[in-house]
Scaffold this active site. Structure first.
Site, mmCIF file in Angstrom:
data_model
loop_
_atom_site.group_PDB
_atom_site.id
_atom_site.type_symbol
_atom_site.label_atom_id
_atom_site.label_comp_id
_atom_site.label_asym_id
_atom_site.label_seq_id
_atom_site.Cartn_x
_atom_site.Cartn_y
_atom_site.Cartn_z
ATOM 1 N N TYR A 53 0.844 -1.208 0.000
ATOM 2 C CA TYR A 53 0.000 0.000 0.000
ATOM 3 C C TYR A 53 0.878 1.256 0.000
ATOM 4 C CZ TYR A 53 -4.014 -3.022 1.155
ATOM 5 O OH TYR A 53 -4.993 -3.996 1.156
ATOM 6 N N SER A 204 -13.570 -4.208 0.956
ATOM 7 C CA SER A 204 -14.422 -3.479 0.010
ATOM 8 C C SER A 204 -15.914 -3.560 0.321
ATOM 9 C CB SER A 204 -14.162 -3.948 -1.436
ATOM 10 O OG SER A 204 -12.881 -3.591 -1.862
HETATM 11 N N1 LIG Z 1 -6.887 -8.158 0.475
HETATM 12 C C1 LIG Z 1 -7.078 -7.418 -0.606
HETATM 13 O O1 LIG Z 1 -6.754 -7.825 -1.734
HETATM 14 C C2 LIG Z 1 -7.682 -6.042 -0.430
HETATM 15 C C3 LIG Z 1 -8.140 -5.329 -1.556
HETATM 16 C C4 LIG Z 1 -8.717 -4.075 -1.357
HETATM 17 C C5 LIG Z 1 -8.812 -3.544 -0.074
HETATM 18 N N2 LIG Z 1 -8.329 -4.250 1.005
HETATM 19 C C6 LIG Z 1 -8.397 -3.710 2.381
HETATM 20 O O2 LIG Z 1 -9.717 -3.329 2.680
HETATM 21 C C7 LIG Z 1 -9.770 -1.931 2.998
HETATM 22 C C8 LIG Z 1 -11.055 -1.356 2.475
HETATM 23 O O3 LIG Z 1 -11.160 -1.637 1.080
HETATM 24 P P1 LIG Z 1 -11.780 -0.588 0.103
HETATM 25 O O4 LIG Z 1 -11.067 0.708 0.262
HETATM 26 O O5 LIG Z 1 -11.842 -1.218 -1.255
HETATM 27 O O6 LIG Z 1 -13.255 -0.440 0.752
HETATM 28 P P2 LIG Z 1 -14.607 0.134 0.180
HETATM 29 O O7 LIG Z 1 -15.450 0.364 1.369
HETATM 30 O O8 LIG Z 1 -15.174 -0.748 -0.864
HETATM 31 O O9 LIG Z 1 -14.220 1.495 -0.542
HETATM 32 C C9 LIG Z 1 -13.733 2.576 0.176
HETATM 33 C C10 LIG Z 1 -13.681 3.761 -0.768
HETATM 34 O O10 LIG Z 1 -15.000 4.189 -1.093
HETATM 35 C C11 LIG Z 1 -15.024 5.615 -1.175
HETATM 36 N N3 LIG Z 1 -15.852 6.075 -0.040
HETATM 37 C C12 LIG Z 1 -15.873 5.580 1.217
HETATM 38 N N4 LIG Z 1 -16.793 6.208 1.987
HETATM 39 C C13 LIG Z 1 -17.350 7.142 1.195
HETATM 40 C C14 LIG Z 1 -18.354 8.109 1.410
HETATM 41 N N5 LIG Z 1 -18.962 8.240 2.602
HETATM 42 N N6 LIG Z 1 -18.689 8.912 0.395
HETATM 43 C C15 LIG Z 1 -18.098 8.779 -0.816
HETATM 44 N N7 LIG Z 1 -17.126 7.877 -1.087
HETATM 45 C C16 LIG Z 1 -16.749 7.063 -0.090
HETATM 46 C C17 LIG Z 1 -13.560 6.054 -1.054
HETATM 47 O O11 LIG Z 1 -12.919 5.963 -2.325
HETATM 48 P P3 LIG Z 1 -12.959 7.159 -3.413
HETATM 49 O O12 LIG Z 1 -12.818 8.439 -2.666
HETATM 50 O O13 LIG Z 1 -11.838 6.831 -4.322
HETATM 51 O O14 LIG Z 1 -14.281 7.034 -4.086
HETATM 52 C C18 LIG Z 1 -12.990 4.963 -0.183
HETATM 53 O O15 LIG Z 1 -11.595 4.872 -0.276
HETATM 54 C C19 LIG Z 1 -8.489 -1.341 2.385
HETATM 55 O O16 LIG Z 1 -8.064 -0.169 3.057
HETATM 56 C C20 LIG Z 1 -7.530 -2.480 2.587
HETATM 57 O O17 LIG Z 1 -7.043 -2.470 3.927
HETATM 58 C C21 LIG Z 1 -7.789 -5.496 0.825
#
Ligand SMILES: NC(=O)c1ccc[n+]([C@@H]2O[C@H](COP(=O)([O-])OP(=O)(O)OC[C@H]3O[C@@H](n4cnc5c(N)ncnc54)[C@H](OP(=O)(O)O)[C@@H]3O)[C@@H](O)[C@H]2O)c1
Length: 327
Positions: A53, A204
């Site tokens: 990351y 996600s």
């Molecule tokens: N193991 C794996 O392969 C893997 C893969 C992905 C993630 N992860 C882990 O899981 C965590 C969460 O994943 P994710 O970031 O994909 O989660 P997610 O909940 O699907 O997406 C979060 C994203 O949605 C948008 N967002 C969140 N709240 C919002 C709101 N209130 N209003 C508008 N936009 C909003 C932001 O991106 P924008 O501002 O860009 O829209 C934020 O970064 C990561 O930090 C990581 O630790 C692991």
């Protein structure tokens, strides 16, 4: 905040985990610090990171922020994906894993990693050898619990079988993708995790931002109307950019309005309400984004409400065809 045992480890983790993928990338240091502090205020003791990351900056910032509270926190990171240009600097080989963990420990500025995930299954490396490497790191006290992300059910069961035969510590938890638009985990992974007593920290929950209600469908079938991954990142566009996903997001938005909650709160609450889920991993680039996700545990998610929300997206087909027949 509620706490729950992480699988059979007995370690009490908060029902919401915070993912630090934005630290040092979409969120600068000051914003990352504020996100960390807000999570701690909310009672979150569980943080998810990965060596890749923000090219290692995420681990560095997490290490900085957690100093002083180390023994109150459960810190997870991951190894597998490439950390440098050399062909040896990737994969779940013993060669790479040992070096990756040393590098993560330095960046996190800690003496041990509580949970180390293999970030992805490695078809080119003997699974026995990857697990032996994790056991070696565990015996050295550098990691406390081995874990796996993006593994299928058969890959997980093979890992559990090898660990049992060899006397290694079993995988403690899994990290699959899981949200209202991506429900594959319901078919095999989550039932398996319940049966085998594995913790599940799913990622996600907002489908990369799709389920926050901020996007509108463009005429071409893509997304527009907001800044975020679904318009700026081709991998996420490919993952969520079709019309069905837009319809799921629109349906969730309407239901959330009716309930008087933010769509993000409802989306995270729906993920958390699956009996196999220990903690959804939240993602945010600033405090404004984080707030609705933190409110997820305030949504009264009854079985009826879960069922209503589940009907907004297709239920994935069962694991084998015979199970479609009623008995
Ligand atoms: N193991 C794996 O392969 C893997 C893969 C992905 C993630 N992860 C882990 O899981 C965590 C969460 O994943 P994710 O970031 O994909 O989660 P997610 O909940 O699907 O997406 C979060 C994203 O949605 C948008 N967002 C969140 N709240 C919002 C709101 N209130 N209003 C508008 N936009 C909003 C932001 O991106 P924008 O501002 O860009 O829209 C934020 O970064 C990561 O930090 C990581 O630790 C692991």
């Amino acid at each position: 905040m509620e706490y729950r045992a992480l699988g059979r480890t007995g370690v009490q983790v908060s029902r919401l985990c915070f993912g630090t993928m934005s630290f040092g990338g979409d969120a600068d240091e000051a914003t990352s610090r504020a996100l960390f502090a807000r999570c701690r205020d909310a009672g979150i003791n569980f943080f998810d990171c990965a060596d890749v990351y923000a090219g290692g900056k995420s681990e560095q910032l997490l290490g900085k922020f957690m100093a002083g509270a180390r023994d109150e926190l459960v810190i997870a990171t991951k190894a597998h994906f490439g950390t440098g240009p050399a062909p040896t600097s990737r994969g779940s080989t013993r060669y790479h894993l040992v070096r990756a963990v040393e590098a993560s420990l330095k960046r996190l500025n800690t003496d041990r990693i509580d949970i180390l995930y293999l970030h992805h299954f490695d078809a080119n490396t003997a699974l026995d050898d990857s697990l032996k490497s994790l056991e070696l790191l565990l015996q050295q006290g550098k990691i406390s619990y081995p874990a796996a992300s993006n593994f299928s059910a058969w890959q997980t069961m093979r890992a559990l079988g090898i660990a049992e035969r060899r006397g290694y510590a079993p995988l403690a938890c899994l990290q699959p993708m899981y949200n209202l638009a991506k429900r594959q985990a319901e078919v095999e992974i989550l039932p398996m995790a319940i049966e085998m007593g594995l913790g599940v920290c799913s990622y996600s929950p907002l489908a990369g931002g799709l389920l926050t209600g901020k996007y509108t469908a463009a005429a071409a079938g893509g997304f527009s109307g907001a800044e975020g991954r679904l318009v700026s990142n081709t991998m996420y566009q490919a993952r969520y950019g079709d019309r069905l996903n837009h319809e799921i997001a629109a349906g969730l938005g309407a239901l959330a309005r009716e309930l008087g909650h933010h769509p993000a709160s409802v989306a995270v609450a729906w993920v958390a309400s699956h009996p196999g889920i220990t903690a959804p991993i939240l993602g945010a680039r600033n405090l404004e984004q984080l707030e609705p996700s933190l409110k997820a545990l305030d949504v009264p998610m009854t079985a009826e409400l879960r069922e209503r929300i589940s009907k907004l997206s297709p239920t994935p087909p069962p694991a084998h065809d015979r199970s479609e027949e009623k008995r």
